[in-house]
Design a protein around this motif. Structure first.
Motif, short mmCIF file in Angstrom:
data_model
loop_
_atom_site.label_atom_id
_atom_site.label_comp_id
_atom_site.label_asym_id
_atom_site.label_seq_id
_atom_site.Cartn_x
_atom_site.Cartn_y
_atom_site.Cartn_z
N LYS A 317 5.65 -5.70 -8.26
CA LYS A 317 4.72 -5.01 -9.15
C LYS A 317 5.35 -3.70 -9.61
CE LYS A 317 0.30 -6.81 -7.47
NZ LYS A 317 -0.12 -7.33 -8.78
N ASN A 318 5.31 -3.48 -10.94
CA ASN A 318 5.86 -2.26 -11.51
C ASN A 318 5.00 -1.04 -11.19
OD1 ASN A 318 7.97 -3.70 -12.71
ND2 ASN A 318 6.73 -4.15 -14.54
N GLU A 319 3.75 -1.27 -10.79
CA GLU A 319 2.84 -0.16 -10.48
C GLU A 319 3.24 0.56 -9.18
OE1 GLU A 319 1.95 -3.22 -10.96
OE2 GLU A 319 0.65 -3.34 -12.74
N ILE A 320 4.07 -0.07 -8.37
CA ILE A 320 4.47 0.51 -7.09
C ILE A 320 5.80 1.24 -7.25
CG2 ILE A 320 4.97 0.07 -4.66
CD1 ILE A 320 3.35 -2.46 -4.82
N SER A 321 5.79 2.56 -7.05
CA SER A 321 7.02 3.35 -7.07
C SER A 321 7.35 3.78 -5.64
CB SER A 321 6.86 4.58 -7.97
OG SER A 321 5.80 5.40 -7.50
N LYS A 322 8.60 4.13 -5.42
CA LYS A 322 9.01 4.45 -4.04
C LYS A 322 10.05 5.55 -4.04
CE LYS A 322 12.40 0.65 -4.00
NZ LYS A 322 12.10 0.13 -5.34
N GLU A 323 10.02 6.34 -2.96
CA GLU A 323 11.03 7.36 -2.68
C GLU A 323 11.38 7.23 -1.20
OE1 GLU A 323 9.78 11.25 -3.81
OE2 GLU A 323 8.98 10.59 -5.75
N LEU A 324 12.47 6.53 -0.92
CA LEU A 324 12.83 6.20 0.46
C LEU A 324 14.20 6.76 0.80
CD1 LEU A 324 11.85 2.39 0.33
CD2 LEU A 324 10.37 4.33 0.89
N ILE A 325 14.28 7.47 1.93
CA ILE A 325 15.60 7.90 2.40
C ILE A 325 16.24 6.71 3.13
CG2 ILE A 325 14.98 10.32 2.59
CD1 ILE A 325 14.56 9.94 5.55
N LYS A 354 -1.98 2.65 -9.73
CA LYS A 354 -0.68 3.29 -9.52
C LYS A 354 -0.52 3.62 -8.04
CE LYS A 354 2.22 7.12 -11.14
NZ LYS A 354 2.28 8.34 -11.99
N ILE A 355 0.63 3.25 -7.47
CA ILE A 355 0.88 3.44 -6.03
C ILE A 355 2.27 4.05 -5.85
CG2 ILE A 355 1.04 2.30 -3.78
CD1 ILE A 355 -0.56 -0.04 -5.09
N ASN A 356 2.36 5.04 -5.00
CA ASN A 356 3.64 5.65 -4.67
C ASN A 356 3.84 5.65 -3.15
OD1 ASN A 356 6.10 7.23 -5.32
ND2 ASN A 356 5.06 8.81 -4.13
N ILE A 357 4.99 5.17 -2.71
CA ILE A 357 5.30 5.08 -1.28
C ILE A 357 6.51 5.97 -1.00
CG2 ILE A 357 5.93 3.56 0.63
CD1 ILE A 357 4.56 1.28 -0.86
N ASP A 358 6.36 6.85 -0.01
CA ASP A 358 7.41 7.82 0.31
C ASP A 358 7.77 7.70 1.79
OD1 ASP A 358 8.86 10.53 -0.40
OD2 ASP A 358 7.81 10.89 1.49
N LEU A 359 9.07 7.76 2.09
CA LEU A 359 9.56 7.72 3.47
C LEU A 359 10.42 8.95 3.70
CD1 LEU A 359 10.08 6.30 6.22
CD2 LEU A 359 12.03 5.18 5.14
N SER A 360 10.12 9.73 4.76
CA SER A 360 10.88 10.93 5.08
C SER A 360 10.97 11.10 6.59
CB SER A 360 10.24 12.16 4.42
OG SER A 360 8.93 12.36 4.91
N LYS A 361 11.81 12.05 7.01
CA LYS A 361 11.95 12.39 8.42
C LYS A 361 11.72 13.87 8.61
CE LYS A 361 16.08 10.94 9.37
NZ LYS A 361 17.30 10.60 10.15
N LYS A 362 11.03 14.23 9.70
CA LYS A 362 10.81 15.62 10.04
C LYS A 362 10.83 15.75 11.55
CE LYS A 362 7.81 19.59 9.16
NZ LYS A 362 6.54 20.06 8.55
#
Length: 439
Positions: A317-325, A354-362
């Protein structure tokens, strides 16, 4: 004020039991050694050195007085003092007496020697060096048109037992602390093993037969933990067997009902009844999934970034965007983590565009953030939606679209991995789901 002081002291103390116990053992030993050392150097070593230095300066004054007396042959006098008092002295007719005196204020020998020469010989009438020779003191004393040059063994002003005393003070203390560390390691290891076993069991991992060890109290705690673990495992096995039987028993009448529906000529009634049966079957399947989170699946090390990427790609699906390390590895049950992600993405797809999925570390945490622009969830319902069978569908859509177990299952999966899940207002004006997982 006392509370603030107590809190300040607690913050200074180490948090681990081993280091706290080591402080209890090591601090008294170190303090005792310091007190003994200070008392020894103050009352014995320094005073002894002062007396030896005073005697040495007195002997040098005696030599100078006898030298000036003229009753003795000067060469014989020098030999006499060299043989019996270990004073090697020579008179030099040299007016260039002035030499720069080294100010070694940290040296007890220099301080004591300077004090005695200053009070007995006078300022500007002496010069000495304690570092030019390893075992000798070099002292010059001004006299008439020249000066006396003395070479004196250092043991005349310094007690050689001081080093041996320091050695005997230090080595036994280090030996006792080393032995204490070994014993403390052996005493705290069973507690660490018990904590690791409890953490492993809390995450749903299989534990081999746990053997309590250590002191009696620690053994008792370990024994009680093992009994509790076995009771919980027995309960889970009984529940799984019971649910398996319920599943088998309920599927049979549901199958018969479906067959009987085919003989009903009223298509409207047949369709309604078929929908009810499908909903019952769906509820049954989801309930079985909720109550039987897999304790048999083993943990594995996997790349959660790659897992999220593949999960998103399946939806296409084009509606799903992502920012993954990239390359974020964690230890856990891969299929259960994927299932929880599927539940959350399915909910977002159902109610948002619209959906945005983000993966990060802290620090030591993995943070997964899922934002959507849907109608969201009221803030007062954030905790309720994690309850089993709790549904908001009555205000969000078709009440038959879900049985209210998706977020419950997801929450159980995340918490079984030692993490947490929270809901917030999304910057996209919808719902934000934040997942915290330990690395």
């Amino acid at each position: 004020m006392s509370y603030g002081l107590s809190k300040f002291i607690k913050n200074l103390l180490p948090r681990r039991l081993f280091y706290r116990a080591l402080l209890i053992v090591a601090v008294p030993i170190i303090v005792l050694q310091l007190i003994i050392t200070i008392v020894f150097f103050d009352s014995l070593w320094i005073k002894t050195n002062k007396g030896m230095t005073r005697a040495l300066v007195g002997e040098m004054k005696t030599f100078i007085t006898a030298y000036d007396n003229g009753k003795y042959n000067n060469n014989d006098l020098s030999s006499l003092f060299s043989i019996y008092l270990d004073l090697n002295v020579e008179y030099k007719n040299d007016k260039l007496f002035n030499k720069q005196l080294k100010d070694r204020w940290f040296s007890p020998i220099d301080r004591t020697l300077r004090r005695e020469l200053k009070s007995n010989i006078g300022i500007g009438n002496y010069w000495f060096d304690t570092t030019a020779y390893k075992d000798l003191l070099h002292i010059n004393i001004k006299h008439n048109d020249g000066y006396f040059e003395f070479f004196i063994p250092k043991d005349r002003v310094a007690s050689t037992s001081a080093r041996m005393f320091a050695l005997w003070i230090t080595l036994p203390a280090l030996l006792m602390i080393s032995i204490a560390i070994i014993f403390l390691k052996n005493q705290t290891r069973p507690i660490v093993n018990l904590a690791k076993a409890a953490e492993k069991f809390g995450r749903g991992e299989n534990i081999d037969e746990f053997t309590p060890s250590g002191a009696l109290e620690i053994r008792q705690a370990g024994l009680e933990f093992d009994k509790m673990r076995k009771r919980i495992m027995r309960h889970l096995n009984q529940r799984s067997e019971m649910l398996s039987g319920i599943s088998h028993d309920l599927r049979t009448p549901l199958t018969r009902l479906k067959l009987q529906l085919s003989f009903i000529k009223d298509e409207v009634l047949s369709k309604k009844m078929s929908l009810d049966i499908d909903e019952m079957e769906k509820m049954l399947n989801e309930y079985l999934q909720f109550t039987s989170l897999s304790y048999l699946e083993k943990n594995e090390m996997f790349d959660i970034s790659e897992l999220i990427e593949s999960t998103i790609n399946k939806y296409d699906k084009n509606e799903i965007s992502k920012e993954l390390i990239p390359r974020v590895y964690m230890n856990g049950k891969k299929s259960l983590i994927q299932r929880s992600l599927n539940n959350l993405i399915n909910n977002s797809i159902k109610y948002a565009d619209k959906i945005n999925i983000d993966l990060s570390k802290k620090n030591n945490n993995i943070i997964i953030t899922i934002d959507d622009d849907g109608i969201g969830i009221p803030e007062n319902e954030y905790q309720n939606v994690f309850k089993p069978f709790y549904k908001l569908d009555k205000s969000r859509g078709n009440s038959k679209s879900s049985v209210g177990l998706g977020l419950s299952i997801t929450s159980d999966i995340i918490k079984s991995h030692g993490g947490n899940i929270v809901l917030e207002k999304s910057p996209l004006d919808g719902l934000r789901v934040k997942i915290f997982l330990p690395l």
